[in-house]
Write an enzyme that holds these catalytic residues in place. Structure first.
Site, PDB file in Angstrom:
ATOM      1  N   HIS A   1       2.611  33.499  -6.648  1.00  0.00           N
ATOM      2  CA  HIS A   1       1.479  34.283  -7.169  1.00  0.00           C
ATOM      3  C   HIS A   1       1.091  33.907  -8.587  1.00  0.00           C
ATOM      4  O   HIS A   1       0.157  34.474  -9.144  1.00  0.00           O
ATOM      5  CB  HIS A   1       1.812  35.787  -7.109  1.00  0.00           C
ATOM      6  CG  HIS A   1       1.859  36.310  -5.711  1.00  0.00           C
ATOM      7  ND1 HIS A   1       0.855  37.056  -5.162  1.00  0.00           N
ATOM      8  CD2 HIS A   1       2.787  36.159  -4.728  1.00  0.00           C
ATOM      9  CE1 HIS A   1       1.164  37.370  -3.912  1.00  0.00           C
ATOM     10  NE2 HIS A   1       2.332  36.827  -3.623  1.00  0.00           N
TER      11      HIS A   1
ATOM     12  N   ASP B   1      -3.607  32.728 -16.059  1.00  0.00           N
ATOM     13  CA  ASP B   1      -3.383  33.741 -15.023  1.00  0.00           C
ATOM     14  C   ASP B   1      -3.435  33.081 -13.654  1.00  0.00           C
ATOM     15  O   ASP B   1      -4.370  32.318 -13.367  1.00  0.00           O
ATOM     16  CB  ASP B   1      -4.493  34.819 -15.125  1.00  0.00           C
ATOM     17  CG  ASP B   1      -4.057  36.159 -14.560  1.00  0.00           C
ATOM     18  OD1 ASP B   1      -3.162  36.177 -13.703  1.00  0.00           O
ATOM     19  OD2 ASP B   1      -4.620  37.190 -14.978  1.00  0.00           O
TER      20      ASP B   1
END
Ligand code: ADP
Ligand code: G6P
Length: 484
Positions: free
Chosen positions: A168, A383
């Site tokens: 992730h 991110d």
């Protein structure tokens, strides 16, 4: 019908247990992995294995049954972590080594052998619990950087499991990854999976480059030959539960019940006739999210665009996260100081430029914030994906609103209609904010409409379905190899 099941494994369960005055409190976990996978898990009949968020020592025998009961009710099973595990594996190796390294924060990265040993031992603990529940033929879907060794541990013990792994967070470029002392062990750990997924093609490319250069394995397009196996690698950009956010916003906008206190306060500031607008940011309090940069850039914007003073308010929600790790403590202090400085510099009797909340808010309040914001300012310095950007778009039921998004977020790859910026450039930042605040309604609507269409089509369910179908297809690949 096959009776095989799918087991999700992640460090954190979707529910967070805490104990107060000898009774149990349950709250939802924060973060993209938990919120995204929760939507997938709720409809399936599988099991989710992970840590409940409390140290094993804090669960006394009288509470143990209740804790287990709450976890089972949620179709989950827990892996118990001791205080020492939490210190060395979770706060230590996961969040003082892997997290900063994979997000390009080399200066924050610590390499401690003791913590590496703890990381290996806790991955073994997870393997033990998974193996207690998994039967031959089941599918196990392992998630994220805390469990990089788990696929290999499972494959060695039960080769007939079909194992998927999804990361992730970003996979860093080879030049960063090669500095990591345990680079080979981690790569071979991941290679226990039959399918390895990333959010973007760039992360996939970085991973394959490390596989070739560190392990010297053959890579054919997106297939790795490893011993007698073929491992597939692909990118699957994670979506959101679009309907959940969109419908909650519709209900919020049409509701005749009394508004929340937060909503009333938000409304107080908004006034289109006076050009008074709200700008929103929501993040976990994490140094990858670029919070100090954002505050400084907002100050720069107000300095250079004095006509916006008393008109624009930045509403900044920072949800507490990993608050025992030194860099997070420092970040919190820095943020408090910067907010104080900027508010002190510009505030008037009727206006505070930054409204700062350092807490977790309930879902309804998140919807209040998303639906009230004229502009969302999502500006991480790095991110993996960033689901907040997607959630904001989903809640714009009237089609208005502007998303300003950092190029450094994985989400930027699919959200070209946002205003994309380099978060390190104050000029980029300030120009984008001005453009966003002045964007004509028709342009806002045309951009939001395209984004919504894409997010609705590729929602989290579709994402999970595509990953699991690709994982299922690896079984056929295995049969071909066996037949040869
Ligand atoms: P990360 O995974 O790094 O935290 P994302 O933006 O991908 O970043 O995911 C954050 C998730 O956390 C979003 O789905 C958001 O809705 C959720 N979230 C943010 N604030 C809260 C909160 N107060 N309570 C529950 N979930 C929250
Ligand atoms: C990110 C990570 C997740 C993690 C979440 C919250 O989304 O990718 O693995 O669960 O942050 O962090 P925490 O350390 O509280 O689990």
């Amino acid at each position: 019908m096959s009776s095989n099941k799918t087991i999700i494994v992640s460090n954190r369960l979707p529910l967070q247990i805490s104990i107060k005055d000898n009774s149990i409190e349950v709250s939802p976990s924060v973060g993209g992995l938990a919120t995204g996978m929760k939507s997938v898990h709720k409809d399936g009949n599988g099991l989710w294995i992970g840590w409940s968020g409390i140290p094993e020592e804090d669960i006394n025998p009288s509470l143990l049954k209740k804790v287990k009961g709450r976890i089972e009710e949620a179709k989950c099973a827990s892996v118990e972590l001791t205080k020492q595990d939490i210190e060395d594996y979770y706060l230590g190796f996961s969040n003082r080594t892997l997290w900063p390294l994979f997000h390009y924060f080399m200066e924050y990265t610590e390499f401690e052998t003791k913590e590496w040993e703890a990381y290996k031992a806790v991955n073994e603990k997870f393997a033990k619990v998974v193996l207690e529940h998994a039967n031959d033929g089941d599918t196990v879907w392992v998630h994220d950087y805390q469990l990089l060794l788990l696929p290999e541990l499972l494959k060695n013990k039960k080769p007939n499991l079909t194992i998927g792994f999804f990361l992730h967070i970003p996979f860093p470029s080879y030049e960063i990854f090669r500095t990591f002392p345990w680079r080979s062990e981690v790569l071979t750990g991941m290679l226990g999976a039959d399918l390895i997924g990333f959010h973007t093609y760039d992360y996939e490319r970085h991973f394959l480059s490390s596989i070739k250069r560190i392990l010297r394995l053959d890579v054919n397009f997106n297939e790795i030959s490893y011993h007698d196996r073929l491992i597939k690698v692909d990118s699957f950009p994670m979506g959101i539960d679009y309907d959940k956010f969109h419908n909650a916003a519709l209900e919020h906008n049409n509701s005749e019940t009394e508004k929340s206190d937060l909503q009333k306060r938000l409304d107080d500031h908004k006034d289109p006739k006076e050009n008074k607008k709200l700008v929103l940011s929501i993040d976990r309090m994490d140094y990858t999210k670029g919070i100090p940069n954002r505050i400084k850039a907002f100050e720069y914007f107000l300095d250079n665009n004095p006509q916006y003073q008393e008109k624009v308010r930045l509403v900044m929600l920072a949800v507490p996260s990993r608050s025992n790790v030194p860099q997070y403590i420092k970040l919190k202090r820095e943020t408090d100081e910067l907010v104080g400085r900027v508010n002190g510099k510009f505030a008037t009797v009727s206006w505070t430029p930054i409204w700062y909340f350092y807490r977790s808010l309930p879902f309804d309040n998140l919807i209040d914030l998303y639906t009230s914001a004229d502009v969302a300012l999502i500006t991480p310095v790095r991110d993996g994906m960033n689901l907040v950007a997607k959630e904001y778009v989903a809640t714009r039921t009237n089609g208005d609103g502007v998303l300003i998004l950092s190029e450094m977020a994985g989400a930027a790859k699919e959200m070209n209609e946002a205003i994309l910026i380099n978060p390190n450039s104050f000029d980029d930042f300030s120009n984008a904010l001005k453009k966003g605040l002045e964007m004509p309604l028709e342009e806002q609507q045309s951009r939001i409409k395209i984004l919504q269409k894409r997010l609705r089509r590729y929602d989290v369910e579709k994402w999970a379905h595509e990953f699991l179908s690709a994982l299922e297809a690896t079984k056929e690949l295995k049969e071909v190899i066996v037949a040869k």
